[in-house]
Motif scaffolding. Structure first.
Motif, mmCIF file in Angstrom:
data_model
loop_
_atom_site.group_PDB
_atom_site.id
_atom_site.type_symbol
_atom_site.label_atom_id
_atom_site.label_comp_id
_atom_site.label_asym_id
_atom_site.label_seq_id
_atom_site.Cartn_x
_atom_site.Cartn_y
_atom_site.Cartn_z
ATOM 1 N N UNK A 16 0.833 -1.207 0.000
ATOM 2 C CA UNK A 16 0.000 0.000 0.000
ATOM 3 C C UNK A 16 0.867 1.257 0.000
ATOM 4 N N UNK A 17 1.913 1.257 0.800
ATOM 5 C CA UNK A 17 2.812 2.413 0.858
ATOM 6 C C UNK A 17 3.590 2.578 -0.445
ATOM 7 N N UNK A 18 4.063 1.478 -0.996
ATOM 8 C CA UNK A 18 4.804 1.529 -2.261
ATOM 9 C C UNK A 18 3.906 2.046 -3.385
ATOM 10 N N UNK A 19 2.673 1.549 -3.435
ATOM 11 C CA UNK A 19 1.737 1.982 -4.478
ATOM 12 C C UNK A 19 1.480 3.483 -4.380
ATOM 13 N N UNK A 20 1.366 3.985 -3.171
ATOM 14 C CA UNK A 20 1.157 5.413 -2.975
ATOM 15 C C UNK A 20 2.312 6.211 -3.569
ATOM 16 N N UNK A 21 3.520 5.793 -3.279
ATOM 17 C CA UNK A 21 4.705 6.499 -3.775
ATOM 18 C C UNK A 21 4.845 6.401 -5.288
ATOM 19 N N UNK A 22 4.661 5.196 -5.823
ATOM 20 C CA UNK A 22 4.857 5.004 -7.263
ATOM 21 C C UNK A 22 3.790 5.707 -8.096
ATOM 22 N N UNK A 23 2.558 5.716 -7.634
ATOM 23 C CA UNK A 23 1.524 6.414 -8.407
ATOM 24 C C UNK A 23 1.731 7.926 -8.331
ATOM 25 N N UNK B 72 -8.495 6.296 -4.278
ATOM 26 C CA UNK B 72 -7.988 4.958 -3.999
ATOM 27 C C UNK B 72 -6.956 4.533 -5.032
ATOM 28 N N UNK B 73 -6.172 3.528 -4.663
ATOM 29 C CA UNK B 73 -5.221 2.909 -5.585
ATOM 30 C C UNK B 73 -5.484 1.412 -5.581
ATOM 31 N N UNK B 74 -5.651 0.842 -6.757
ATOM 32 C CA UNK B 74 -5.807 -0.595 -6.930
ATOM 33 C C UNK B 74 -4.458 -1.153 -7.349
ATOM 34 N N UNK B 75 -3.914 -2.076 -6.555
ATOM 35 C CA UNK B 75 -2.627 -2.712 -6.862
ATOM 36 C C UNK B 75 -2.865 -4.191 -7.108
ATOM 37 N N UNK B 76 -2.338 -4.687 -8.217
ATOM 38 C CA UNK B 76 -2.525 -6.082 -8.612
ATOM 39 C C UNK B 76 -1.154 -6.712 -8.826
ATOM 40 N N UNK B 77 -0.913 -7.826 -8.167
ATOM 41 C CA UNK B 77 0.321 -8.585 -8.358
ATOM 42 C C UNK B 77 -0.043 -9.859 -9.113
ATOM 43 N N UNK B 78 0.683 -10.115 -10.202
ATOM 44 C CA UNK B 78 0.411 -11.300 -11.008
ATOM 45 C C UNK B 78 1.622 -12.224 -11.033
ATOM 46 N N UNK B 79 1.390 -13.445 -11.474
ATOM 47 C CA UNK B 79 2.525 -14.324 -11.747
ATOM 48 C C UNK B 79 2.990 -14.066 -13.177
ATOM 49 N N UNK B 80 4.010 -14.757 -13.622
ATOM 50 C CA UNK B 80 4.537 -14.484 -14.959
ATOM 51 C C UNK B 80 3.777 -15.200 -16.072
ATOM 52 N N UNK B 81 2.739 -15.960 -15.732
ATOM 53 C CA UNK B 81 1.918 -16.622 -16.746
ATOM 54 C C UNK B 81 0.728 -15.767 -17.186
ATOM 55 N N UNK B 82 0.466 -14.690 -16.493
ATOM 56 C CA UNK B 82 -0.711 -13.878 -16.788
ATOM 57 C C UNK B 82 -0.490 -13.102 -18.096
ATOM 58 N N UNK B 83 -1.576 -12.861 -18.790
ATOM 59 C CA UNK B 83 -1.548 -11.992 -19.961
ATOM 60 C C UNK B 83 -1.754 -10.576 -19.431
ATOM 61 N N UNK B 84 -0.716 -9.754 -19.525
ATOM 62 C CA UNK B 84 -0.735 -8.436 -18.898
ATOM 63 C C UNK B 84 -1.893 -7.585 -19.417
ATOM 64 N N UNK B 85 -2.142 -7.641 -20.705
ATOM 65 C CA UNK B 85 -3.248 -6.874 -21.269
ATOM 66 C C UNK B 85 -4.595 -7.272 -20.674
ATOM 67 N N UNK B 86 -4.790 -8.557 -20.461
ATOM 68 C CA UNK B 86 -6.031 -9.037 -19.853
ATOM 69 C C UNK B 86 -6.133 -8.554 -18.408
ATOM 70 N N UNK B 87 -5.038 -8.661 -17.669
ATOM 71 C CA UNK B 87 -5.040 -8.200 -16.280
ATOM 72 C C UNK B 87 -5.319 -6.703 -16.210
ATOM 73 N N UNK B 88 -4.719 -5.937 -17.119
ATOM 74 C CA UNK B 88 -4.950 -4.493 -17.138
ATOM 75 C C UNK B 88 -6.398 -4.169 -17.502
ATOM 76 N N UNK B 89 -6.940 -4.866 -18.482
ATOM 77 C CA UNK B 89 -8.336 -4.637 -18.899
ATOM 78 C C UNK B 89 -9.303 -4.843 -17.731
ATOM 79 N N UNK B 90 -9.197 -5.975 -17.063
ATOM 80 C CA UNK B 90 -10.111 -6.258 -15.956
ATOM 81 C C UNK B 90 -9.818 -5.375 -14.742
#
Length: 127
Positions: free
Chosen positions: A52-59, A98-116
């Motif tokens: 949560x703290x990292x997301x705040x700084x990076x955004x 608010x900030x929504x932070x999503x962590x994925x594994x390396x098998x995820x399709x990034x575009x799909x994760x971003x879309x949803x």
């Protein structure tokens, strides 16, 4: 900081929906713009408070970079790493930012994760 129970309930529902839509999401954290956790679901060893703290700084950095480069307001920040990616999106609502932070594994399709993830942000904005 006190979070409205309606917002907390909506955040929990948003997380459950997002995690059911995209295989490969390992964690989702919804936090305030100043880095306080609102809701989270973690299926790995990610530390929610730190994320949560990292997301705040990076955004915040993304916002400055977008404005300084004349691209406009920052909508998301994506970090690709060896074992997956971190997607952070801002969800500004009339009541709270608010900030929504999503962590994925390396098998995820990034575009799909971003879309949803963008759909999840829209659900939060519609609170």
């Amino acid at each position: 900081m006190t979070i409205d129970p309606h917002i907390k309930t909506a955040a929990d529902l948003t997380i459950a929906t997002l995690m059911s839509q995209v295989k490969g999401i390992r964690a989702v954290v919804i936090s305030t713009e100043d880095g306080f956790e609102v809701a989270a679901r973690v299926e790995n060893t990610a530390q929610v408070t730190r994320l949560a703290a990292i997301a705040s700084s990076l955004t915040a950095l993304g916002a400055v970079a977008g404005e300084e480069s004349q691209l406009g307001a920052c909508e998301n920040v994506i970090i690709g790493a060896k074992n997956g990616c971190l997607i952070m999106l801002q969800a500004r609502t009339p009541h709270i930012d608010l900030i929504l932070s999503v962590i994925t594994n390396n098998d995820v399709i990034v575009g799909q994760a971003l879309y949803f993830s963008k759909q999840a942000v829209q659900a939060l904005r519609d609170l």
